[in-house]
Scaffold this motif. Structure first.
Motif, PDB file in Angstrom:
ATOM      1  N   UNK A  46       0.816  -1.214   0.000  1.00  0.00           N
ATOM      2  CA  UNK A  46       0.000   0.000   0.000  1.00  0.00           C
ATOM      3  C   UNK A  46       0.848   1.261   0.000  1.00  0.00           C
ATOM      4  N   UNK A  47       1.932   1.241   0.783  1.00  0.00           N
ATOM      5  CA  UNK A  47       2.793   2.420   0.915  1.00  0.00           C
ATOM      6  C   UNK A  47       4.232   1.954   1.077  1.00  0.00           C
ATOM      7  N   UNK A  48       5.039   2.175   0.051  1.00  0.00           N
ATOM      8  CA  UNK A  48       6.453   1.797   0.147  1.00  0.00           C
ATOM      9  C   UNK A  48       7.097   2.481   1.334  1.00  0.00           C
ATOM     10  N   UNK A  49       6.674   3.698   1.607  1.00  0.00           N
ATOM     11  CA  UNK A  49       7.193   4.474   2.737  1.00  0.00           C
ATOM     12  C   UNK A  49       6.891   3.757   4.053  1.00  0.00           C
ATOM     13  N   UNK A  50       5.651   3.273   4.208  1.00  0.00           N
ATOM     14  CA  UNK A  50       5.274   2.555   5.430  1.00  0.00           C
ATOM     15  C   UNK A  50       6.107   1.297   5.591  1.00  0.00           C
ATOM     16  N   UNK A  51       6.314   0.577   4.489  1.00  0.00           N
ATOM     17  CA  UNK A  51       7.126  -0.625   4.536  1.00  0.00           C
ATOM     18  C   UNK A  51       8.548  -0.318   4.953  1.00  0.00           C
ATOM     19  N   UNK A  52       9.088   0.782   4.436  1.00  0.00           N
ATOM     20  CA  UNK A  52      10.467   1.162   4.757  1.00  0.00           C
ATOM     21  C   UNK A  52      10.621   1.468   6.248  1.00  0.00           C
ATOM     22  N   UNK A  53       9.726   2.299   6.794  1.00  0.00           N
ATOM     23  CA  UNK A  53       9.827   2.656   8.211  1.00  0.00           C
ATOM     24  C   UNK A  53       9.622   1.422   9.088  1.00  0.00           C
ATOM     25  N   UNK A  54       8.684   0.562   8.705  1.00  0.00           N
ATOM     26  CA  UNK A  54       8.440  -0.648   9.484  1.00  0.00           C
ATOM     27  C   UNK A  54       9.679  -1.540   9.508  1.00  0.00           C
ATOM     28  N   UNK A  55      10.360  -1.653   8.366  1.00  0.00           N
ATOM     29  CA  UNK A  55      11.523  -2.535   8.257  1.00  0.00           C
ATOM     30  C   UNK A  55      12.754  -1.985   8.956  1.00  0.00           C
ATOM     31  N   UNK A  56      12.948  -0.675   8.881  1.00  0.00           N
ATOM     32  CA  UNK A  56      14.197  -0.090   9.365  1.00  0.00           C
ATOM     33  C   UNK A  56      14.055   0.710  10.655  1.00  0.00           C
ATOM     34  N   UNK A  57      12.836   1.127  10.971  1.00  0.00           N
ATOM     35  CA  UNK A  57      12.687   1.995  12.129  1.00  0.00           C
ATOM     36  C   UNK A  57      13.307   3.352  11.841  1.00  0.00           C
ATOM     37  N   UNK A  58      14.194   3.792  12.717  1.00  0.00           N
ATOM     38  CA  UNK A  58      14.710   5.154  12.618  1.00  0.00           C
ATOM     39  C   UNK A  58      16.158   5.169  12.172  1.00  0.00           C
ATOM     40  N   UNK A  59      16.596   6.322  11.707  1.00  0.00           N
ATOM     41  CA  UNK A  59      17.917   6.481  11.123  1.00  0.00           C
ATOM     42  C   UNK A  59      17.805   7.409   9.939  1.00  0.00           C
ATOM     43  N   UNK A  60      18.932   7.909   9.482  1.00  0.00           N
ATOM     44  CA  UNK A  60      18.945   8.799   8.311  1.00  0.00           C
ATOM     45  C   UNK A  60      18.815   7.947   7.053  1.00  0.00           C
ATOM     46  N   UNK A  61      17.720   8.133   6.319  1.00  0.00           N
ATOM     47  CA  UNK A  61      17.601   7.351   5.079  1.00  0.00           C
ATOM     48  C   UNK A  61      18.514   7.910   3.999  1.00  0.00           C
ATOM     49  N   UNK A  62      18.953   9.171   4.155  1.00  0.00           N
ATOM     50  CA  UNK A  62      20.049   9.656   3.307  1.00  0.00           C
ATOM     51  C   UNK A  62      20.777  10.838   3.913  1.00  0.00           C
ATOM     52  N   UNK A  63      22.041  10.940   3.561  1.00  0.00           N
ATOM     53  CA  UNK A  63      22.853  12.143   3.723  1.00  0.00           C
ATOM     54  C   UNK A  63      22.967  12.759   2.337  1.00  0.00           C
ATOM     55  N   UNK A  64      23.434  13.986   2.244  1.00  0.00           N
ATOM     56  CA  UNK A  64      23.437  14.698   0.964  1.00  0.00           C
ATOM     57  C   UNK A  64      24.728  15.485   0.775  1.00  0.00           C
ATOM     58  N   UNK A  65      25.428  15.219  -0.305  1.00  0.00           N
ATOM     59  CA  UNK A  65      26.656  15.963  -0.607  1.00  0.00           C
ATOM     60  C   UNK A  65      26.301  17.277  -1.293  1.00  0.00           C
ATOM     61  N   UNK A  66      26.820  18.369  -0.744  1.00  0.00           N
ATOM     62  CA  UNK A  66      26.677  19.701  -1.349  1.00  0.00           C
ATOM     63  C   UNK A  66      27.719  19.805  -2.454  1.00  0.00           C
ATOM     64  N   UNK A  67      27.277  19.769  -3.729  1.00  0.00           N
ATOM     65  CA  UNK A  67      28.265  19.781  -4.804  1.00  0.00           C
ATOM     66  C   UNK A  67      28.737  21.200  -5.150  1.00  0.00           C
ATOM     67  N   UNK A  68      28.119  22.216  -4.528  1.00  0.00           N
ATOM     68  CA  UNK A  68      28.602  23.581  -4.754  1.00  0.00           C
ATOM     69  C   UNK A  68      30.072  23.725  -4.366  1.00  0.00           C
ATOM     70  N   UNK A  69      30.512  22.915  -3.416  1.00  0.00           N
ATOM     71  CA  UNK A  69      31.877  23.012  -2.910  1.00  0.00           C
ATOM     72  C   UNK A  69      32.904  22.288  -3.778  1.00  0.00           C
ATOM     73  N   UNK A  70      32.427  21.382  -4.664  1.00  0.00           N
ATOM     74  CA  UNK A  70      33.355  20.553  -5.421  1.00  0.00           C
ATOM     75  C   UNK A  70      34.072  21.347  -6.506  1.00  0.00           C
ATOM     76  N   UNK A  71      35.307  20.985  -6.763  1.00  0.00           N
ATOM     77  CA  UNK A  71      36.084  21.613  -7.839  1.00  0.00           C
ATOM     78  C   UNK A  71      36.082  20.748  -9.089  1.00  0.00           C
ATOM     79  N   UNK A  72      36.073  19.426  -8.902  1.00  0.00           N
ATOM     80  CA  UNK A  72      36.138  18.505 -10.032  1.00  0.00           C
ATOM     81  C   UNK A  72      34.850  18.509 -10.847  1.00  0.00           C
TER      82      UNK A  72
END
Length: 262
Positions: free
Chosen positions: A145-171
């Motif tokens: 019914x809800x992939x989101x519900x399944x995800x929270x049920x399976x994993x509980x809590x925690x950061x589902x993602x971190x995010x790299x700020x590419x503004x800082x990258x030179x390459x």
């Protein structure tokens, strides 16, 4: 604050998204990578809802900034910012259970009712995984019914993602360049709504890897399910000269799908 994010990163890379360490190593240049934001998921219940997840961040100075609605996915979200502009933003979403089926609501309440209120009062719950017992049958029922519900049920809590700020990258200057580099390195990129979500007009561009498949222990055995993913963000200057710090609903809607099964 540093300790809280350190614990979240440890849990994220060890349990939810082990590939994040490799991505980080590939993109690190002379300076440590800047984390644009993290994202957390939960169920919209008083015991474990938005206010509970936000409390540890508010305690160290974060303040609510933006509100977002995802009608199709039945989600509500807010993002929080710290007075220190170098501190990562925090994006917290919750499933609006009242919009879901009675069956889903019943099963979610059964999970949450396994846990004492005191558990959610300790900030450590944010990086300790799921605090309830869950069968693979209930997981599949929720996920259907809800992939989101399944995800929270399976994993509980925690950061589902971190995010790299590419503004800082030179390459790399463009998100598309980062995507191409990672694809050539063997990583799958979320293509929902296009590999690059957003544009300079909305002052934010984003992309993400597809979630790692990780082993989760259910009451009837272990199973591989989608875990966490790594996101990349490029922010643009607003007309007033300040960099845009918010989020774009249309883009965030597709970022959620990084945890969908391919």
């Amino acid at each position: 604050m540093e300790q809280l994010f350190a614990e979240l990163w440890k849990d994220y890379t060890q349990r939810l998204c082990p590939s994040a360490s490799s991505v980080r190593q590939l993109l690190t240049e002379d300076e440590p990578l800047v984390n644009d934001h993290i994202a957390l998921r939960t169920f919209g219940l008083p015991k474990c809802g938005m206010a509970r997840l936000a409390a540890p961040f508010i305690a160290v100075g974060y303040k609510p900034k933006g509100r977002y609605h995802f009608k199709e996915k039945k989600l509500y979200a807010e993002h929080f910012e710290h007075p220190d502009p170098n501190a990562p933003k925090v994006f917290i979403s919750e499933l609006q259970l009242g919009l879901c089926s009675t069956e889903l609501q019943t099963e979610v309440r059964k999970l949450v009712n396994q846990v004492d209120d005191d558990y959610f009062a300790d900030p450590a719950f944010l990086y300790q995984g799921k605090p309830w017992q869950l069968s693979s049958e209930v997981y599949h029922l929720l996920n259907a019914e809800s992939e989101y519900a399944g995800w929270v049920a399976a994993h509980g809590y925690g950061a589902n993602h971190f995010t790299i700020d590419i503004n800082q990258l030179e390459q790399f200057v463009e998100i598309a360049e980062v995507n191409h580099f990672l694809e050539c390195s063997g990583f799958a990129i979320n293509q929902a709504g296009g590999a690059v979500k957003g544009n300079p007009k909305v002052m934010l561009e984003q992309s993400a890897t597809m979630a790692d498949k990780v082993s989760v222990t259910f009451s009837d055995g272990d199973m591989q399910v989608p875990g966490g993913f790594y996101e990349f963000a490029k922010r643009y200057l607003q007309p007033d000269g300040e960099i845009y710090t918010g989020f774009v609903e249309a883009s965030a809607d597709k970022i959620f799908e990084s945890t969908y099964n391919s």
